[in-house]
Design a protein around this motif. Structure first.
Motif, PDB file in Angstrom:
ATOM      1  N   ALA A   1      -1.507  -3.116  -8.272  1.00  0.00           N
ATOM      2  CA  ALA A   1      -0.241  -3.745  -8.639  1.00  0.00           C
ATOM      3  C   ALA A   1       0.511  -4.217  -7.395  1.00  0.00           C
ATOM      4  O   ALA A   1       1.123  -5.295  -7.398  1.00  0.00           O
ATOM      5  CB  ALA A   1       0.620  -2.767  -9.441  1.00  0.00           C
ATOM      6  N   ALA A   2       0.451  -3.426  -6.329  1.00  0.00           N
ATOM      7  CA  ALA A   2       1.085  -3.832  -5.072  1.00  0.00           C
ATOM      8  C   ALA A   2       0.447  -5.116  -4.556  1.00  0.00           C
ATOM      9  O   ALA A   2       1.139  -6.014  -4.051  1.00  0.00           O
ATOM     10  CB  ALA A   2       0.958  -2.716  -4.037  1.00  0.00           C
ATOM     11  N   TRP A   3      -0.864  -5.212  -4.670  1.00  0.00           N
ATOM     12  CA  TRP A   3      -1.590  -6.406  -4.232  1.00  0.00           C
ATOM     13  C   TRP A   3      -1.066  -7.641  -4.966  1.00  0.00           C
ATOM     14  O   TRP A   3      -0.756  -8.657  -4.345  1.00  0.00           O
ATOM     15  CB  TRP A   3      -3.078  -6.212  -4.500  1.00  0.00           C
ATOM     16  N   GLN A   4      -0.956  -7.546  -6.291  1.00  0.00           N
ATOM     17  CA  GLN A   4      -0.474  -8.683  -7.076  1.00  0.00           C
ATOM     18  C   GLN A   4       0.968  -9.037  -6.705  1.00  0.00           C
ATOM     19  O   GLN A   4       1.333 -10.208  -6.608  1.00  0.00           O
ATOM     20  CB  GLN A   4      -0.578  -8.369  -8.569  1.00  0.00           C
ATOM     21  N   SER A   5       1.769  -8.026  -6.470  1.00  0.00           N
ATOM     22  CA  SER A   5       3.153  -8.262  -6.087  1.00  0.00           C
ATOM     23  C   SER A   5       3.242  -8.929  -4.720  1.00  0.00           C
ATOM     24  O   SER A   5       4.071  -9.828  -4.500  1.00  0.00           O
ATOM     25  CB  SER A   5       3.924  -6.941  -6.061  1.00  0.00           C
ATOM     26  N   ALA A   6       2.372  -8.514  -3.798  1.00  0.00           N
ATOM     27  CA  ALA A   6       2.397  -9.065  -2.439  1.00  0.00           C
ATOM     28  C   ALA A   6       2.020 -10.541  -2.397  1.00  0.00           C
ATOM     29  O   ALA A   6       2.348 -11.236  -1.432  1.00  0.00           O
ATOM     30  CB  ALA A   6       1.466  -8.264  -1.533  1.00  0.00           C
ATOM     31  N   LEU A   7       1.348 -11.016  -3.435  1.00  0.00           N
ATOM     32  CA  LEU A   7       0.935 -12.429  -3.454  1.00  0.00           C
ATOM     33  C   LEU A   7       2.129 -13.379  -3.443  1.00  0.00           C
ATOM     34  O   LEU A   7       2.001 -14.536  -3.046  1.00  0.00           O
ATOM     35  CB  LEU A   7       0.066 -12.706  -4.683  1.00  0.00           C
ATOM     36  N   VAL A   8       3.291 -12.895  -3.878  1.00  0.00           N
ATOM     37  CA  VAL A   8       4.466 -13.766  -3.897  1.00  0.00           C
ATOM     38  C   VAL A   8       5.450 -13.421  -2.777  1.00  0.00           C
ATOM     39  O   VAL A   8       6.546 -13.975  -2.726  1.00  0.00           O
ATOM     40  CB  VAL A   8       5.185 -13.713  -5.268  1.00  0.00           C
ATOM     41  N   VAL A   9       5.060 -12.505  -1.893  1.00  0.00           N
ATOM     42  CA  VAL A   9       5.866 -12.250  -0.706  1.00  0.00           C
ATOM     43  C   VAL A   9       5.574 -13.365   0.293  1.00  0.00           C
ATOM     44  O   VAL A   9       4.422 -13.667   0.570  1.00  0.00           O
ATOM     45  CB  VAL A   9       5.527 -10.875  -0.088  1.00  0.00           C
ATOM     46  N   PRO A  10       6.598 -13.991   0.849  1.00  0.00           N
ATOM     47  CA  PRO A  10       6.358 -15.163   1.692  1.00  0.00           C
ATOM     48  C   PRO A  10       6.007 -14.827   3.132  1.00  0.00           C
ATOM     49  O   PRO A  10       6.311 -13.752   3.640  1.00  0.00           O
ATOM     50  CB  PRO A  10       7.700 -15.905   1.649  1.00  0.00           C
ATOM     51  N   GLY A  11       5.343 -15.785   3.776  1.00  0.00           N
ATOM     52  CA  GLY A  11       5.180 -15.778   5.230  1.00  0.00           C
ATOM     53  C   GLY A  11       4.523 -14.540   5.807  1.00  0.00           C
ATOM     54  O   GLY A  11       3.647 -13.917   5.198  1.00  0.00           O
ATOM     55  N   TRP A  12       4.984 -14.198   7.009  1.00  0.00           N
ATOM     56  CA  TRP A  12       4.365 -13.102   7.735  1.00  0.00           C
ATOM     57  C   TRP A  12       4.630 -11.750   7.104  1.00  0.00           C
ATOM     58  O   TRP A  12       3.886 -10.801   7.332  1.00  0.00           O
ATOM     59  CB  TRP A  12       4.813 -13.113   9.191  1.00  0.00           C
ATOM     60  N   ARG A  13       5.638 -11.659   6.239  1.00  0.00           N
ATOM     61  CA  ARG A  13       5.874 -10.377   5.572  1.00  0.00           C
ATOM     62  C   ARG A  13       4.753 -10.059   4.584  1.00  0.00           C
ATOM     63  O   ARG A  13       4.452  -8.901   4.321  1.00  0.00           O
ATOM     64  CB  ARG A  13       7.242 -10.398   4.887  1.00  0.00           C
ATOM     65  N   ALA A  14       4.115 -11.099   4.050  1.00  0.00           N
ATOM     66  CA  ALA A  14       2.937 -10.872   3.206  1.00  0.00           C
ATOM     67  C   ALA A  14       1.810 -10.263   4.028  1.00  0.00           C
ATOM     68  O   ALA A  14       1.058  -9.407   3.543  1.00  0.00           O
ATOM     69  CB  ALA A  14       2.485 -12.188   2.579  1.00  0.00           C
ATOM     70  N   ILE A  15       1.684 -10.687   5.282  1.00  0.00           N
ATOM     71  CA  ILE A  15       0.657 -10.120   6.158  1.00  0.00           C
ATOM     72  C   ILE A  15       0.927  -8.631   6.358  1.00  0.00           C
ATOM     73  O   ILE A  15       0.008  -7.800   6.286  1.00  0.00           O
ATOM     74  CB  ILE A  15       0.636 -10.851   7.511  1.00  0.00           C
ATOM     75  N   GLU A  16       2.180  -8.294   6.591  1.00  0.00           N
ATOM     76  CA  GLU A  16       2.530  -6.878   6.736  1.00  0.00           C
ATOM     77  C   GLU A  16       2.164  -6.087   5.480  1.00  0.00           C
ATOM     78  O   GLU A  16       1.584  -5.006   5.555  1.00  0.00           O
ATOM     79  CB  GLU A  16       4.036  -6.740   6.990  1.00  0.00           C
ATOM     80  N   ALA A  17       2.536  -6.636   4.334  1.00  0.00           N
ATOM     81  CA  ALA A  17       2.287  -5.931   3.082  1.00  0.00           C
ATOM     82  C   ALA A  17       0.802  -5.706   2.852  1.00  0.00           C
ATOM     83  O   ALA A  17       0.365  -4.589   2.521  1.00  0.00           O
ATOM     84  CB  ALA A  17       2.897  -6.718   1.919  1.00  0.00           C
ATOM     85  N   PHE A  18      -0.019  -6.756   3.026  1.00  0.00           N
ATOM     86  CA  PHE A  18      -1.459  -6.608   2.802  1.00  0.00           C
ATOM     87  C   PHE A  18      -2.090  -5.665   3.821  1.00  0.00           C
ATOM     88  O   PHE A  18      -3.055  -4.957   3.514  1.00  0.00           O
ATOM     89  CB  PHE A  18      -2.149  -7.972   2.829  1.00  0.00           C
ATOM     90  N   SER A  19      -1.545  -5.630   5.030  1.00  0.00           N
ATOM     91  CA  SER A  19      -2.053  -4.695   6.033  1.00  0.00           C
ATOM     92  C   SER A  19      -1.857  -3.259   5.578  1.00  0.00           C
ATOM     93  O   SER A  19      -2.763  -2.421   5.681  1.00  0.00           O
ATOM     94  CB  SER A  19      -1.340  -4.948   7.366  1.00  0.00           C
ATOM     95  N   VAL A  20      -0.686  -2.963   5.059  1.00  0.00           N
ATOM     96  CA  VAL A  20      -0.421  -1.606   4.587  1.00  0.00           C
ATOM     97  C   VAL A  20      -1.240  -1.286   3.346  1.00  0.00           C
ATOM     98  O   VAL A  20      -1.770  -0.175   3.206  1.00  0.00           O
ATOM     99  CB  VAL A  20       1.084  -1.419   4.299  1.00  0.00           C
ATOM    100  N   ILE A  21      -1.360  -2.259   2.443  1.00  0.00           N
ATOM    101  CA  ILE A  21      -2.182  -2.044   1.247  1.00  0.00           C
ATOM    102  C   ILE A  21      -3.620  -1.728   1.661  1.00  0.00           C
ATOM    103  O   ILE A  21      -4.264  -0.825   1.098  1.00  0.00           O
ATOM    104  CB  ILE A  21      -2.113  -3.278   0.327  1.00  0.00           C
ATOM    105  N   GLY A  22      -4.132  -2.450   2.653  1.00  0.00           N
ATOM    106  CA  GLY A  22      -5.473  -2.152   3.157  1.00  0.00           C
ATOM    107  C   GLY A  22      -5.580  -0.740   3.691  1.00  0.00           C
ATOM    108  O   GLY A  22      -6.558  -0.022   3.425  1.00  0.00           O
ATOM    109  N   ASP A  23      -4.573  -0.302   4.446  1.00  0.00           N
ATOM    110  CA  ASP A  23      -4.558   1.070   4.961  1.00  0.00           C
ATOM    111  C   ASP A  23      -4.584   2.089   3.829  1.00  0.00           C
ATOM    112  O   ASP A  23      -5.274   3.111   3.900  1.00  0.00           O
ATOM    113  CB  ASP A  23      -3.311   1.298   5.812  1.00  0.00           C
ATOM    114  N   GLU A  24      -3.796   1.813   2.803  1.00  0.00           N
ATOM    115  CA  GLU A  24      -3.704   2.775   1.704  1.00  0.00           C
ATOM    116  C   GLU A  24      -5.003   2.831   0.893  1.00  0.00           C
ATOM    117  O   GLU A  24      -5.427   3.907   0.462  1.00  0.00           O
ATOM    118  CB  GLU A  24      -2.524   2.423   0.799  1.00  0.00           C
ATOM    119  N   TYR A  25      -5.656   1.688   0.685  1.00  0.00           N
ATOM    120  CA  TYR A  25      -6.971   1.714   0.040  1.00  0.00           C
ATOM    121  C   TYR A  25      -7.941   2.561   0.881  1.00  0.00           C
ATOM    122  O   TYR A  25      -8.708   3.369   0.344  1.00  0.00           O
ATOM    123  CB  TYR A  25      -7.531   0.294  -0.081  1.00  0.00           C
ATOM    124  N   ALA A  26      -7.919   2.356   2.188  1.00  0.00           N
ATOM    125  CA  ALA A  26      -8.816   3.121   3.062  1.00  0.00           C
ATOM    126  C   ALA A  26      -8.525   4.604   2.978  1.00  0.00           C
ATOM    127  O   ALA A  26      -9.442   5.436   3.007  1.00  0.00           O
ATOM    128  CB  ALA A  26      -8.680   2.625   4.501  1.00  0.00           C
TER     129      ALA A  26
END
Length: 397
Positions: free
Chosen positions: A225-250
């Motif tokens: 759900a966080a992944w889907q939500s992050a798709l509409v976060v703009p710009g470099w903040r989306a990069i931050e969000a996906f980075s953390v989501i990747g960490d949490e999956y790991a």
């Protein structure tokens, strides 16, 4: 940990600074000692900025947040009480949230009360900012009614600032109290009319995924759900969000999903301008993420790119020491101690070369935070550099 604007003070600071990995048992004491020493230095440098109270308190608060990150909560509490102005209330509330996460609800409630007493003397926008952090701490304690009431009052008074944030606090409180489906539903139904709404909603899903009673499947569901939500976060903040989501999956063993999220981060980073203020730290952070899933060669490539950006002519000399320190921290986490030592020393030398004392002190605060994060060993050379830099803090500021 607390919520908030990552570009100011953050709930998702927790998301983006998500730990530096778990040390081997034999390393714990030396790492803790290093963190204490470097952050003592950091607070000393921050407090030297009395000529600029705004910078001083912001730097002091950043050291307190770093102490929270490395688990030095008692030390953080002592330093929080020394912060002047509204940031003390924020620091106390953030500490309350962390104590709640650690299971010490008695201490958490005391700190919430202290933050609440402090904010009553604030005027203007300072009081609401502290109350937002208080609501988030109450959410972590599980006091759903109080958290929702405070958040709702804030959202009513300033929708653009607090509506998305209040929804995240309410959802996290529900998750803390065991209502996983209700928590996800609360965020699922939240409109995202602004980028801040999407940002806080994404952070809420991630915080929900961290709640201890959840099954692995529930954690995956929250992160999806966080992944889907992050798709509409703009710009470099989306990069931050996906980075953390990747960490949490790991963190929960979903390495394939982690790699997919990090691949998206890399693709977005490739399109970011070389002089963007966030590029070097995001490259370093992404390198750390790949190191955590065992891709150390690729991690090093990204960290080397972060270092190259930090050295680039488009980066201001004031920002360069901080960015170098971030890359050095990434080398350290990737178990490349020689490169970390080289770059930490160079970052300190770059800070020493700054003409004015104010940017020099701020740079050293950031370097000390980076050295503390993964327990960079305290040594005579580093200590001498820090002592010399502190002695040299004088006019011109």
């Amino acid at each position: 940990m607390p919520f908030g604007r990552v570009w100011k003070v953050s709930f998702v600071a927790v998301l983006l600074l998500v730990g530096s990995g778990v040390a081997a048992v034999a390393d714990v004491a030396p790492r803790e000692e290093a963190a204490r020493d470097y952050l003592d230095y950091g607070f000393q440098f921050a407090s030297a900025l009395s000529v600029d109270p705004k910078d001083m308190t912001r730097a002091q608060e950043s050291v307190v947040r770093e102490l929270i990150e490395v688990g030095e909560l008692e030390r953080a509490a002592g330093m929080a009480e020394r912060i002047e102005g509204w940031r003390r209330g924020v620091a106390l509330a953030d500490l309350a949230a962390e104590y709640a996460k650690q299971g010490d609800l008695t201490r958490a409630r005391r700190l919430v009360d202290a933050a609440d007493r402090f904010q009553r003397g604030m005027t203007g926008w300072y009081g609401p900012r502290i109350r937002a952090h208080i609501a988030e701490a109450l959410a972590m304690i599980g006091e759903q009614d109080r958290a929702t009431r405070i958040s709702g009052d804030l959202a009513s008074s300033d929708r653009s600032q607090y509506l998305g944030r209040s929804a995240a606090a309410a959802a996290v409180a529900m998750a803390v109290n065991g209502d996983f489906e209700g928590a996800l539903g609360r965020l699922d139904s939240q409109e995202s009319k602004t980028y801040e709404d999407a940002w806080y909603r994404t952070g809420g899903y991630i915080e929900i995924s961290r709640q201890k009673p959840l099954s692995r499947q529930q954690r995956v569901e929250a992160l999806d759900a966080a992944w889907q939500s992050a798709l509409v976060v703009p710009g470099w903040r989306a990069i931050e969000a996906f980075s953390v989501i990747g960490d949490e999956y790991a963190r929960i063993g979903e390495k394939d999903k982690a790699r997919e999220a990090l691949a998206d981060v890399e693709e977005k980073l490739g399109r970011m301008a070389a002089d963007h203020v966030a590029k070097a730290p995001l490259l370093a952070k992404t390198g750390i993420s790949f190191a955590r899933i065992g891709d150390r060669d690729h991690a090093r490539e990204l960290i080397e790119r972060a270092e190259a950006v930090a050295r680039g002519e488009r980066i201001s000399v004031i920002e360069r020491p901080k960015f170098m320190a971030m890359a050095a921290m990434a080398y350290l986490i990737n178990e490349d101690d020689e490169q970390a030592t080289r770059l930490f020393n160079e970052a300190l030398d770059q800070a020493a070369s700054l003409v004015n004392a104010r940017p020099r002190a701020l740079a050293v605060v950031e370097i000390c935070r980076a050295m503390s994060r993964h327990g960079y060993p305290v040594n005579d050379i580093t200590r001498h550099k820090l002592d010399t830099l502190y002695t040299g803090l004088k006019s011109p500021w």
